[in-house]
Write an enzyme that holds these catalytic residues in place. Sequence first.
Site, PDB file in Angstrom:
ATOM      1  CG  ASN A 125      -7.433  -2.129  -6.004  1.00 45.75           C
ATOM      2  OD1 ASN A 125      -6.537  -2.919  -5.755  1.00 45.75           O
ATOM      3  ND2 ASN A 125      -7.705  -1.105  -5.188  1.00 45.75           N
ATOM      4  CG  ASP A 154      -2.077   0.926   1.114  1.00 43.38           C
ATOM      5  OD1 ASP A 154      -2.308   1.455   0.009  1.00 43.38           O
ATOM      6  OD2 ASP A 154      -2.764   1.153   2.126  1.00 43.38           O
TER       7      ASP A 154
HETATM    8  C1  FPP Z   1      -1.542   0.160  -3.494  1.00 47.32           C
HETATM    9  O1  FPP Z   1      -1.130   1.497  -3.562  1.00 47.32           O
HETATM   10  C2  FPP Z   1      -1.094  -0.603  -4.626  1.00 47.32           C
HETATM   11  C3  FPP Z   1      -1.875  -1.203  -5.575  1.00 47.32           C
HETATM   12  C4  FPP Z   1      -3.340  -1.105  -5.606  1.00 47.32           C
HETATM   13  C5  FPP Z   1      -1.325  -1.966  -6.677  1.00 47.32           C
HETATM   14  C6  FPP Z   1      -0.058  -2.702  -6.401  1.00 47.32           C
HETATM   15  C7  FPP Z   1       0.621  -2.887  -7.675  1.00 47.32           C
HETATM   16  C8  FPP Z   1       1.957  -2.886  -7.874  1.00 47.32           C
HETATM   17  C9  FPP Z   1       2.947  -2.789  -6.811  1.00 47.32           C
HETATM   18  C10 FPP Z   1       2.480  -2.966  -9.236  1.00 47.32           C
HETATM   19  C11 FPP Z   1       2.243  -4.220 -10.001  1.00 47.32           C
HETATM   20  C12 FPP Z   1       2.346  -5.469  -9.205  1.00 47.32           C
HETATM   21  C13 FPP Z   1       2.895  -6.622  -9.589  1.00 47.32           C
HETATM   22  C14 FPP Z   1       2.744  -7.812  -8.721  1.00 47.32           C
HETATM   23  C15 FPP Z   1       3.666  -6.775 -10.839  1.00 47.32           C
HETATM   24  P1  FPP Z   1      -2.248   2.585  -3.678  1.00 47.32           P
HETATM   25  O2  FPP Z   1      -2.410   2.920  -5.122  1.00 47.32           O
HETATM   26  O3  FPP Z   1      -3.489   2.137  -3.011  1.00 47.32           O
HETATM   27  O4  FPP Z   1      -1.603   3.784  -2.920  1.00 47.32           O
HETATM   28  P2  FPP Z   1      -2.377   4.912  -2.067  1.00 47.32           P
HETATM   29  O5  FPP Z   1      -3.032   4.214  -0.920  1.00 47.32           O
HETATM   30  O6  FPP Z   1      -1.265   5.799  -1.633  1.00 47.32           O
HETATM   31  O7  FPP Z   1      -3.340   5.569  -2.978  1.00 47.32           O
END
Ligand code: FPP
Length: 259
Positions: A75, A27
């Site tokens: 998501n 996250d």
């Molecule tokens: C959370 O950060 C992250 C995600 C919803 C996606 C995770 C994806 C990756 C790390 C990239 C691709 C993954 C793989 C396995 C190749 P957020 O967007 O919720 O951050 P925020 O809470 O600050 O908005």
Amino acid sequence: MSTEIEISFKEKVDIKRLPEHIAIIMDGNGRWAKAQGKHRIFGHKNGVKAVREVTEGCAELGVKHLTLYAFSTENWNRPKTEVSALMQLLFLTIGKEIKTLQKNNIRLNAIGHIHNLPESNQKALREVMEATKNNTRMTLTLALSYGSKEEITEATKILAQQYKDGKISLEDINTETISNQLYTKDIPDPELMIRTSGEHRISNFLLWQLAYSELYFTEKFWPEFTRNDLFKAIYDYQNRERRFGMTSEQITEQLTTNN
Ligand code: FPP
């Protein structure tokens, strides 16, 4: 420039008492990017670097299972542009990382509503899962379009149908038969769950499987999370007493008897 000296946790980890399965809620990609005046996608791209760091770190120590929450059922409600960018990034990453997975003898696995992903992603996943299916060092499971309540609901429906068809009786429904209907039926429950970015929630991730897991929260955003942060989390886990509902005295007695 920071003058802080970082302690190395690798030597502190007791490799004889590793968690067999670590699950991670990655996250904070968006907030990390925003803090630098960059677009959220920049955060996701840098999040991939942390995925590599942690995967290699787990394999290096000898952890057998790593599960990453890469995309939840919720998501899909994000802006369309972010969803497509994430899907594109996932597609590119899976294609690019196959060599590293093979070289490190890592099996790729996926859980969730994979059928809801774009066809190109499903195909890439199928190919890499097939190519790595005999790898034995570690299993990397990506939770994609995953929701734990949906997973438990589906398991319940399967068991209800089996009961209705007379294939099982009420007595056959127990924690084991429920576990055997979950997407994770072939994976042990995680002993350790890590969540980055200072949020203290489970967010519909492995609700059943995390029943007795140790939870570790860090303020660091996911793109900042390093291999040493992983080692630190494992070290922290190893210094906790896991009681499973028993008393501290019972645990000490059990340890003395086993050693
Ligand atoms: C959370 O950060 C992250 C995600 C919803 C996606 C995770 C994806 C990756 C790390 C990239 C691709 C993954 C793989 C396995 C190749 P957020 O967007 O919720 O951050 P925020 O809470 O600050 O908005």
